[in-house]
Scaffold this active site. Structure first.
Site, PDB file in Angstrom:
ATOM      1  N   ASP A  41       0.854  -1.178   0.000  1.00  0.00           N
ATOM      2  CA  ASP A  41       0.000   0.000   0.000  1.00  0.00           C
ATOM      3  C   ASP A  41       0.899   1.241   0.000  1.00  0.00           C
ATOM      4  O   ASP A  41       2.135   1.126   0.145  1.00  0.00           O
ATOM      5  CB  ASP A  41      -0.879  -0.063   1.259  1.00  0.00           C
ATOM      6  CG  ASP A  41      -1.676   1.203   1.500  1.00  0.00           C
ATOM      7  OD1 ASP A  41      -2.272   1.710   0.540  1.00  0.00           O
ATOM      8  OD2 ASP A  41      -1.691   1.677   2.645  1.00  0.00           O
ATOM      9  N   PHE A  42       0.310   2.421  -0.128  1.00  0.00           N
ATOM     10  CA  PHE A  42       1.092   3.666  -0.090  1.00  0.00           C
ATOM     11  C   PHE A  42       0.867   4.419   1.224  1.00  0.00           C
ATOM     12  O   PHE A  42       1.695   4.371   2.131  1.00  0.00           O
ATOM     13  CB  PHE A  42       0.751   4.556  -1.290  1.00  0.00           C
ATOM     14  CG  PHE A  42       1.590   5.807  -1.349  1.00  0.00           C
ATOM     15  CD1 PHE A  42       2.868   5.767  -1.855  1.00  0.00           C
ATOM     16  CD2 PHE A  42       1.096   7.019  -0.890  1.00  0.00           C
ATOM     17  CE1 PHE A  42       3.666   6.918  -1.899  1.00  0.00           C
ATOM     18  CE2 PHE A  42       1.864   8.175  -0.931  1.00  0.00           C
ATOM     19  CZ  PHE A  42       3.155   8.121  -1.433  1.00  0.00           C
ATOM     20  N   ASP A  79      -2.019  -1.275   5.790  1.00  0.00           N
ATOM     21  CA  ASP A  79      -2.378  -0.776   7.119  1.00  0.00           C
ATOM     22  C   ASP A  79      -3.862  -0.537   7.327  1.00  0.00           C
ATOM     23  O   ASP A  79      -4.298  -0.297   8.457  1.00  0.00           O
ATOM     24  CB  ASP A  79      -1.664   0.562   7.369  1.00  0.00           C
ATOM     25  CG  ASP A  79      -2.281   1.693   6.551  1.00  0.00           C
ATOM     26  OD1 ASP A  79      -2.777   2.660   7.148  1.00  0.00           O
ATOM     27  OD2 ASP A  79      -2.303   1.598   5.307  1.00  0.00           O
TER      28      ASP A  79
END
Length: 263
Positions: free
Chosen positions: A22-23, A198
């Site tokens: 993810d970013f 997250d």
């Protein structure tokens, strides 16, 4: 964090291995203004090294693919944006064909939510809309905004997903981070995968990998980047947790360094 580093090395040193992350909240700290998101130089250095040592390094983000590319600027990185609804191919963004009939509805919904909630940050990401709730401290105001968002989505035929202090309006099509990871694994013929995330939307990818691992289709390691805002299911799905973005950056950097030394 040595145990986490060792676990990643055990997967990424296999033939046909890749890492997908993810970013926001994983590679970049969460900030109130998404335009101010930055990537730690250690993270960028680690990704640059990993691109040269494993079969695939990819970012699957809720941001627009072009936005992620601009912030990372790592040649060879594969970028999937809008939760799998768009792919950056060279300098061109490809929108999933299933989503194209909904683009006008998405655009109209973004304008309508902004008109009805002028005090709220509304991101029109062309294929999806993100309504940011982080700045809304008053519970009644937050509830009012959520009601507006769900009403507008219903009127436009869009679906609503809740994320980390955001509400997202999306086309009602069966595409998410899980299907994006599925496509990446298939396209790049991966036999081993590390995934890190997250937030709620990352759970789709984690569930897919856990299911495929159980059937022997892929050797997978799921990493959760923890925070006080993390969904409880993250702790249940993740094989390992790291305490924050900085810790994950340090892990990536050490893993990249050691893999480079093995070549």
């Amino acid at each position: 964090m040595e145990s986490v580093i060792a676990a990643l090395l055990a997967v990424l040193d296999e033939p046909g291995a890749g890492i997908i992350t993810d970013f926001d909240g994983t590679l970049s700290p969460i900030v109130a203004d998404p335009e101010k998101a930055t990537v730690h130089p250690v993270t960028r250095r680690a990704l640059q090294r990993l691109v040269e040592t494993v079969s695939l390094v990819a970012v699957v983000s809720g941001r627009r693919a072009s936005d992620v590319a601009m912030r990372l600027a790592v040649p060879g990185l594969v970028i999937v944006g809008n939760h799998g609804l768009e792919w950056l191919v060279g300098n061109h963004v490809e929108v999933a064909s299933e989503a194209e009939p909904w683009l006008a509805a998405v655009r109209a919904a973004a304008a309508e939510v902004q008109r009805l909630c002028p005090d709220v940050l509304v991101e029109d990401k062309a294929v999806t809309v993100t309504v940011h709730l982080r700045r809304l401290r008053d519970a009644s105001r937050r509830q009012a905004v959520e009601t507006v968002v769900r009403q507008v989505a219903s009127e436009r035929g869009l679906s609503v997903r809740q994320g980390r202090e955001v509400l997202e309006l999306r086309p009602p099509v069966p595409i998410d981070k899980g299907t994006a990871v599925d496509r990446l694994v298939t396209r790049y013929q991966l036999r081993a995968v590390v995934f890190a995330g997250d937030d709620v939307t990352d759970l789709d990818a984690m569930r897919w990998l856990v299911e495929r691992r159980a059937t022997g289709h892929v050797h997978a390691l799921v990493i959760g980047v923890w925070s006080s805002e993390a969904p409880s299911e993250l702790e249940q799905l993740a094989d390992l947790l790291v305490p924050d973005v900085d810790a994950f950056a340090a892990v990536l950097d050490e893993v990249a360094h050691r893999l480079a030394g093995l070549q």
